[in-house]
Design a protein around this motif. Structure first.
Motif, PDB file in Angstrom:
ATOM      1  N   LEU A  10       0.821  -1.212   0.000  1.00 39.59           N
ATOM      2  CA  LEU A  10       0.000   0.000   0.000  1.00 39.59           C
ATOM      3  C   LEU A  10       0.859   1.269   0.000  1.00 39.59           C
ATOM      4  CD1 LEU A  10      -2.804   1.116  -0.081  1.00 39.59           C
ATOM      5  CD2 LEU A  10      -3.036   0.721   2.351  1.00 39.59           C
ATOM      6  N   VAL A  11       2.007   1.208   0.658  1.00 39.22           N
ATOM      7  CA  VAL A  11       2.926   2.353   0.596  1.00 39.22           C
ATOM      8  C   VAL A  11       3.357   2.556  -0.863  1.00 39.22           C
ATOM      9  CG1 VAL A  11       5.232   3.178   1.221  1.00 39.22           C
ATOM     10  CG2 VAL A  11       3.745   2.210   2.971  1.00 39.22           C
ATOM     11  N   CYS A  12       3.722   1.461  -1.532  1.00 45.15           N
ATOM     12  CA  CYS A  12       4.111   1.565  -2.956  1.00 45.15           C
ATOM     13  C   CYS A  12       2.942   2.092  -3.783  1.00 45.15           C
ATOM     14  CB  CYS A  12       4.524   0.203  -3.517  1.00 45.15           C
ATOM     15  SG  CYS A  12       6.003  -0.439  -2.798  1.00 45.15           S
ATOM     16  N   GLY A  13       1.757   1.535  -3.517  1.00 41.42           N
ATOM     17  CA  GLY A  13       0.579   1.928  -4.280  1.00 41.42           C
ATOM     18  C   GLY A  13       0.256   3.399  -4.114  1.00 41.42           C
ATOM     19  N   LEU A  19      -7.756  -1.881   9.053  1.00 39.39           N
ATOM     20  CA  LEU A  19      -8.102  -0.492   8.721  1.00 39.39           C
ATOM     21  C   LEU A  19      -7.048   0.466   9.269  1.00 39.39           C
ATOM     22  CD1 LEU A  19     -11.975  -0.409   9.167  1.00 39.39           C
ATOM     23  CD2 LEU A  19     -10.647  -0.533   7.072  1.00 39.39           C
ATOM     24  N   GLN A  20      -6.554   0.194  10.466  1.00 45.12           N
ATOM     25  CA  GLN A  20      -5.512   1.057  11.035  1.00 45.12           C
ATOM     26  C   GLN A  20      -4.230   0.978  10.214  1.00 45.12           C
ATOM     27  OE1 GLN A  20      -4.929   0.353  15.211  1.00 45.12           O
ATOM     28  NE2 GLN A  20      -6.951   1.127  15.742  1.00 45.12           N
ATOM     29  N   ILE A  21      -3.904  -0.211   9.758  1.00 44.12           N
ATOM     30  CA  ILE A  21      -2.697  -0.359   8.930  1.00 44.12           C
ATOM     31  C   ILE A  21      -2.886   0.405   7.616  1.00 44.12           C
ATOM     32  CG2 ILE A  21      -1.173  -1.996   7.748  1.00 44.12           C
ATOM     33  CD1 ILE A  21      -2.023  -4.085   9.822  1.00 44.12           C
ATOM     34  N   ILE A  22      -4.107   0.347   7.072  1.00 42.90           N
ATOM     35  CA  ILE A  22      -4.380   1.061   5.824  1.00 42.90           C
ATOM     36  C   ILE A  22      -4.168   2.564   6.031  1.00 42.90           C
ATOM     37  CG2 ILE A  22      -6.234   1.747   4.234  1.00 42.90           C
ATOM     38  CD1 ILE A  22      -7.354  -1.063   4.413  1.00 42.90           C
ATOM     39  N   VAL A  23      -4.719   3.102   7.122  1.00 44.84           N
ATOM     40  CA  VAL A  23      -4.576   4.539   7.375  1.00 44.84           C
ATOM     41  C   VAL A  23      -3.100   4.917   7.498  1.00 44.84           C
ATOM     42  CG1 VAL A  23      -5.004   6.364   9.086  1.00 44.84           C
ATOM     43  CG2 VAL A  23      -6.842   4.829   8.423  1.00 44.84           C
ATOM     44  N   SER A  30      -3.512  -2.576  -4.210  1.00 43.53           N
ATOM     45  CA  SER A  30      -2.943  -2.514  -2.859  1.00 43.53           C
ATOM     46  C   SER A  30      -3.864  -1.750  -1.918  1.00 43.53           C
ATOM     47  CB  SER A  30      -1.574  -1.847  -2.890  1.00 43.53           C
ATOM     48  OG  SER A  30      -1.718  -0.495  -3.285  1.00 43.53           O
ATOM     49  N   PHE A  31      -4.743  -0.941  -2.477  1.00 45.74           N
ATOM     50  CA  PHE A  31      -5.682  -0.203  -1.633  1.00 45.74           C
ATOM     51  C   PHE A  31      -7.040  -0.907  -1.556  1.00 45.74           C
ATOM     52  CE2 PHE A  31      -9.060   3.026  -1.384  1.00 45.74           C
ATOM     53  CZ  PHE A  31      -8.845   3.446  -0.080  1.00 45.74           C
ATOM     54  N   SER A  51     -12.264  -4.223  -7.499  1.00 51.89           N
ATOM     55  CA  SER A  51     -10.909  -3.743  -7.819  1.00 51.89           C
ATOM     56  C   SER A  51     -10.760  -3.578  -9.331  1.00 51.89           C
ATOM     57  CB  SER A  51      -9.845  -4.720  -7.317  1.00 51.89           C
ATOM     58  OG  SER A  51      -9.932  -4.812  -5.930  1.00 51.89           O
ATOM     59  N   CYS A  52     -11.302  -4.537 -10.088  1.00 47.19           N
ATOM     60  CA  CYS A  52     -11.246  -4.436 -11.553  1.00 47.19           C
ATOM     61  C   CYS A  52     -12.002  -3.198 -12.027  1.00 47.19           C
ATOM     62  CB  CYS A  52     -11.866  -5.671 -12.219  1.00 47.19           C
ATOM     63  SG  CYS A  52     -10.856  -7.133 -12.103  1.00 47.19           S
TER      64      CYS A  52
END
Ligand code: ASP
Length: 411
Positions: free
Chosen positions: A62-65, A148-152, A290-291, A393-394
């Motif tokens: 997600l960081v890359c994304g 969700l916390q990791i996503i934020v 990734s998101f 996602s698609c």
């Protein structure tokens, strides 16, 4: 033999072995060694191997994304679209479930004198669910696997990385190369799937047997039917009409993820395989997958909503409680919200059902009626849950031009 064939074989042999053990009783020393020790240990190790990838993969990917999204507004747009579509598909799922349950009436004539025992676990409140999205300690969020916390945190990190510009480059490169390494780990662990799946399925069927289904066959049938309708009609229609993709090709490329979800009954444990497949077989670019996928594994549970819709009608009918139009609307709303709060791990959908039942004043003990067949339904609904995540996602990737048709069409 392809990996899919090997996994299917593992499932089939697991089913046969499990049912055989079940029919012969699992209390003897020989049986309990296999069921409680061997299958249990191998199954758990396989699950642990899958789960160990989830946190590092979501964080790094997600960081890359986020860093790949060149402008911040895009992030808001992608977030809004995914969230909206996830809610929409869940609302369709639950409405379909209510409709079919009202037509087929699985709970009518049910003998309520049967034993019901269910200890209700507390479902979190809505306000708490919202507050919980924001981490006060990212390490704690990762230790607890709070998605969700990791996503934020990851989005914030990725965003800052882009804003730092030149000075952030080395860190970005580190993350990109770590992403490759973790993806490789996913592929390695996927090779172990046939054995892991064999043990997981054998253990479920050895313990469960098929006789638990008989008294609840109508309920079981309706849930299965609606799950099938959703996966074979709703998603293909979305793929065809919202992004012009051939659903058959989608399923050909995606089948392994469905098998993983079915065997593990956990959207979270399936997430690494889902990410790998969406990026490398369906053609969804990392910046979107990734998101949308970690978000979907956490908040998008169409299969779970279907079970909850059918279960609500079933319990109402079994207890002879009438539901009116307002009640049904409440069920749709709460089930959609419950789906957001349902973690992608086995069995949580049933706990969240308490929230829906409470909302319309149905007895929560009703859950005790259906708990016996829930594991099998959990496997099926998880397969629907992850298919929903990939479908959306698609759609989002296509609309953001972050989709590779070449990868999608490649054999
Ligand atoms: N097992 C489901 C999932 O992980 C959640 C549930 O319905 O219990 O997607």
């Amino acid at each position: 033999m392809s990996l899919t064939m090997k996994i299917l074989l593992g499932m089939f042999l697991g089913l046969v072995t499990g049912v055989t053990f079940n029919l012969n009783g699992i209390d003897g020393a020989f049986s309990s060694f296999f069921v409680d020790e061997f299958f249990h240990v191998v199954g758990k190790v396989f699950l642990a191997l899958l789960k160990l990838l989830v946190v590092p993969l979501v964080f790094v990917s997600l960081v890359c994304g986020t860093a790949a999204l060149d402008d911040v507004r895009k992030l808001g747009r992608v977030g809004g679209k995914s969230f909206g579509l996830y809610i929409l598909t869940t609302a369709i799922a639950i409405s379909l479930a209510l409709l079919m349950a009202l037509i087929i009436q699985p709970g009518v004539g049910f003998n309520l004198m049967s034993e019901t025992s269910f200890q209700m676990k507390e479902a979190p409140t809505l306000a708490q669910t919202f507050i919980n999205i924001f981490p006060s300690n990212p390490i704690k969020a990762m230790v607890e696997g709070n998605m969700l916390q990791i996503i934020v945190f990851s989005i914030l990190f990725g965003l800052a990385l882009t804003l730092v510009g030149e000075k952030g480059k080395p860190v970005l490169q580190l993350f990109q190369s770590a992403n490759e390494v973790i993806m490789k780990m996913v592929l390695i662990i996927m090779e172990l799937a046939p054995y892991g799946v064999f043990c997981l399925i054998a253990q479920v069927f050895a313990k469960q047997g098929l006789d638990a289904i008989a008294p609840l066959s109508k309920y079981f049938f309706v849930v299965t039917l609606v799950l099938l309708m959703h996966i074979t009609l709703v998603y293909p229609l979305i793929l065809k009409f919202l992004c012009g993709l051939n659903p058959l090709v989608f399923f050909r490329n995606f089948r392994n993820v469905i098998l993983f979800a079915f065997s593990t009954a956990s959207s979270n444990a399936t997430l690494p395989v889902n990410l790998e497949t969406c990026e490398h077989k369906l053609g969804v670019k990392n910046s979107i997958a990734s998101f949308t996928l970690p978000l979907g594994a956490t908040i998008n549970m169409d299969g779970t909503a279907i079970m909850q819709g059918v279960a609500t009608v079933f319990i109402a009918q079994a207890y002879g409680v009438g539901l009116d139009a307002v009640d049904f609307l409440m069920v749709v709303l709460t089930a959609v919200l419950a789906s957001i709060g349902t973690a992608g791990v086995p069995g949580v959908g049933l706990i969240m059902l308490a929230l829906v039942l409470n909302q319309v004043g149905l007895p929560v003990e009703g859950i005790g009626l259906i708990i016996g067949v829930d594991r099998l339904l959990d496997m099926m609904r998880t397969a629907v849950n992850v298919t929903g995540d990939a479908t959306i996602s698609c759609v989002v990737a296509k609309s953001e031009k972050q989709f590779s048709k070449e990868i999608f069409d490649a054999k």
